[in-house]
Design a protein around this motif. Structure first.
Motif, short mmCIF file in Angstrom:
data_model
loop_
_atom_site.label_atom_id
_atom_site.label_comp_id
_atom_site.label_asym_id
_atom_site.label_seq_id
_atom_site.Cartn_x
_atom_site.Cartn_y
_atom_site.Cartn_z
N PRO A 1 6.82 1.07 3.12
CA PRO A 1 5.57 0.67 2.46
C PRO A 1 5.77 -0.44 1.42
O PRO A 1 4.97 -1.36 1.34
CB PRO A 1 5.09 1.98 1.82
CG PRO A 1 5.61 3.04 2.75
CD PRO A 1 6.98 2.55 3.16
N ILE B 1 3.95 -4.13 1.53
CA ILE B 1 3.17 -4.75 0.45
C ILE B 1 3.70 -6.17 0.20
O ILE B 1 2.92 -7.12 0.10
CB ILE B 1 3.25 -3.87 -0.83
CG1 ILE B 1 2.46 -2.58 -0.61
CG2 ILE B 1 2.75 -4.64 -2.05
CD1 ILE B 1 2.77 -1.49 -1.62
N GLY C 1 10.33 7.09 7.14
CA GLY C 1 9.91 6.41 5.91
C GLY C 1 9.35 5.02 6.15
O GLY C 1 8.95 4.35 5.21
N PRO D 1 -1.24 -9.40 7.62
CA PRO D 1 -1.42 -8.40 8.68
C PRO D 1 -2.90 -8.06 8.86
O PRO D 1 -3.71 -8.21 7.94
CB PRO D 1 -0.67 -7.17 8.15
CG PRO D 1 0.29 -7.69 7.15
CD PRO D 1 -0.36 -8.89 6.53
N VAL E 1 2.64 -8.50 3.03
CA VAL E 1 1.27 -8.99 2.91
C VAL E 1 1.25 -10.22 2.01
O VAL E 1 0.63 -11.25 2.34
CB VAL E 1 0.32 -7.91 2.35
CG1 VAL E 1 -1.05 -8.51 2.03
CG2 VAL E 1 0.17 -6.76 3.34
N GLN E 2 1.96 -10.14 0.88
CA GLN E 2 2.00 -11.28 -0.04
C GLN E 2 2.63 -12.50 0.63
O GLN E 2 2.09 -13.60 0.58
CB GLN E 2 2.79 -10.92 -1.30
CG GLN E 2 2.13 -9.82 -2.13
CD GLN E 2 2.97 -9.42 -3.32
OE1 GLN E 2 4.19 -9.30 -3.23
NE2 GLN E 2 2.33 -9.21 -4.46
N HIS F 1 -3.51 -4.91 10.25
CA HIS F 1 -3.50 -3.44 10.19
C HIS F 1 -2.11 -2.98 9.80
O HIS F 1 -1.11 -3.68 10.02
CB HIS F 1 -3.89 -2.84 11.55
CG HIS F 1 -3.98 -1.34 11.55
ND1 HIS F 1 -4.87 -0.65 10.77
CD2 HIS F 1 -3.27 -0.39 12.24
CE1 HIS F 1 -4.71 0.65 10.98
NE2 HIS F 1 -3.76 0.83 11.85
N LEU F 2 -2.05 -1.77 9.21
CA LEU F 2 -0.77 -1.11 8.99
C LEU F 2 -0.99 0.39 9.08
O LEU F 2 -2.10 0.88 8.87
CB LEU F 2 -0.14 -1.52 7.65
CG LEU F 2 -0.98 -1.50 6.38
CD1 LEU F 2 -1.15 -0.09 5.84
CD2 LEU F 2 -0.35 -2.38 5.31
#
Lengths: 261, 261
Positions: free
Chosen positions: A168, A172, A216, A188, A175-176, A190-191
């Motif tokens: 995760p 994040i 994880g 993205p 995405v940046q 979707h996740l």
């Protein structure tokens, strides 16, 4: 996995001479890779409208004049020879996989080069985010989703996505990082839960290889340049050509040149 | 839920006069809200080092001179009166919840105002992302994680996070929106499986209210200004004051002024 090339012009020479014949993931870090769609001229206008409606999956970064196979805005690029593998379609059915387009070329064809998610992968690697399918030496896994494309003429269908597993915190950061590259699919779409976008079995991609998802980790999905390929196939055009999934052209354009900020 | 105020100076007057006494989520959209930590001067240096080490959870946006309760860089702000509720600690134990600091003030105290996740919520709302705890009229859910803080002097402990449920597409947009606001906690620190950051029951927050997570939504977690409060409590200082969770000060600083890009 394959040797890593660094110079796009030399790499394209290697492709032309069949010294490189496999998927292009990880090749020429820092340089933009492109997908291919080749259509008869009479369908090109509707396809451009389709691309505009579906920017995340179909960002056009170069196109040819009708009958001309060169794309000078991307470097010394010839769409007849510079992809390691091509699919040829008649009436929406794949009839051949070919090494170059010499034997199937026609003077009414227009080629579109479309930004590719492979291009942002070195930005992810720069950010310290490992990419499973590069580690594995496999092709990126791709899936047909239940996300409907915008329709233009006969072009419609559903979005195809590529998937990269990550933690995760890496998602994040990803995405940046990828938000900076809107011309190569951007952030993205979707996740997490694949079922929410109509993917029933994450271990059975529609194209490419399986990527192992560790404990994880979550799958993170980006709009994929195979989307317009699928739209072209579904449209049942009498004649069309695409690159074979994963087998891109490497351009002279640096990814950093495509960064929005 | 409470009436929405729009003018920070008028809102602070209402707080001073006890006309507003509840959590401040959603108040004065566009204006930065702040958490509070008040310490004896002898601990202030170590606390500033702690804040520097743990920027995401502890972004200091204002501080007082020793013994002075005003924070002019944030507007006509008086930390004695401008938070709706305070906690007072002796030897790390909470001994009182008070409406203002008139009776507990001392001349050796230093106040720190710390950027607050509430401040980015109107940017999320502007982006069309609904915020469950505002819809519910409850306080944002907060959790103590297993993510260790950087230690400075006696200040250590684990990160506290706030949580907002959203769809994966909204979560991706939320990463983009909140990345622009590094002084109010910035991008999320986690999303998805709560167990990965040591949260055993998402429906039992350590602070605040429960937020309903709908089917198809995931929890998204941001570093929270309660983190330094917990560090102060754990440090067992002879005397300390914090705001009560969810009961912030509204400053004259516009969030847009805090945007990094």
């Amino acid at each position: 996995m394959a040797t890593i090339w660094h110079n796009p012009a030399e790499f394209r020479q290697a492709v032309r001479q069949r010294r490189f014949t496999v998927p292009t993931a990880g090749q020429c870090p820092g340089y933009t890779q492109g997908n291919l769609a080749v259509l008869p001229h009479k369908y090109a206008d509707a396809f451009l409208r389709f691309a505009r409606l579906n920017l995340k999956s179909c960002p056009v970064i170069g196109m040819t004049e009708p009958g001309n196979s060169k794309v000078p805005e991307l470097g010394d690029v010839d769409i007849k020879t510079d992809f390691p593998s091509y699919y040829v379609f008649h009436d929406g059915k794949r009839v051949a996989e070919v090494e170059n387009l010499h034997d199937v070329w026609r003077d009414d064809l227009v080629g579109f080069v479309i930004g590719c998610s492979y291009s942002f992968e070195d930005a992810l690697l720069d950010a310290g985010i490992p990419i499973r399918h590069i580690e594995q030496g496999t092709n990126v896994p791709m899936y047909i989703t239940n996300i409907a494309n915008g329709r233009a003429g006969d072009f419609a269908g559903n979005m195809v996505v590529s998937m990269r597993p990550m933690t995760p915190a890496q998602a994040i950061r990803a995405v940046q990082v990828t938000s900076r590259f809107p011309d190569v699919h951007g952030a993205p779409v979707h996740l997490g839960d694949p079922a929410l976008i109509g993917i029933s079995d994450i271990d059975a991609p529609d194209f490419g290889g399986r990527s192992l998802i560790n404990s994880g980790e979550i799958p993170v999905f980006w709009a994929c340049g195979v989307t317009p390929q699928e739209a072209i196939r579904s449209a049942g055009l009498p004649f069309a050509i695409t690159h074979a999934p994963g087998h891109m052209v490497v351009t002279d354009i640096r990814n950093s040149h495509l960064a929005a900020f």
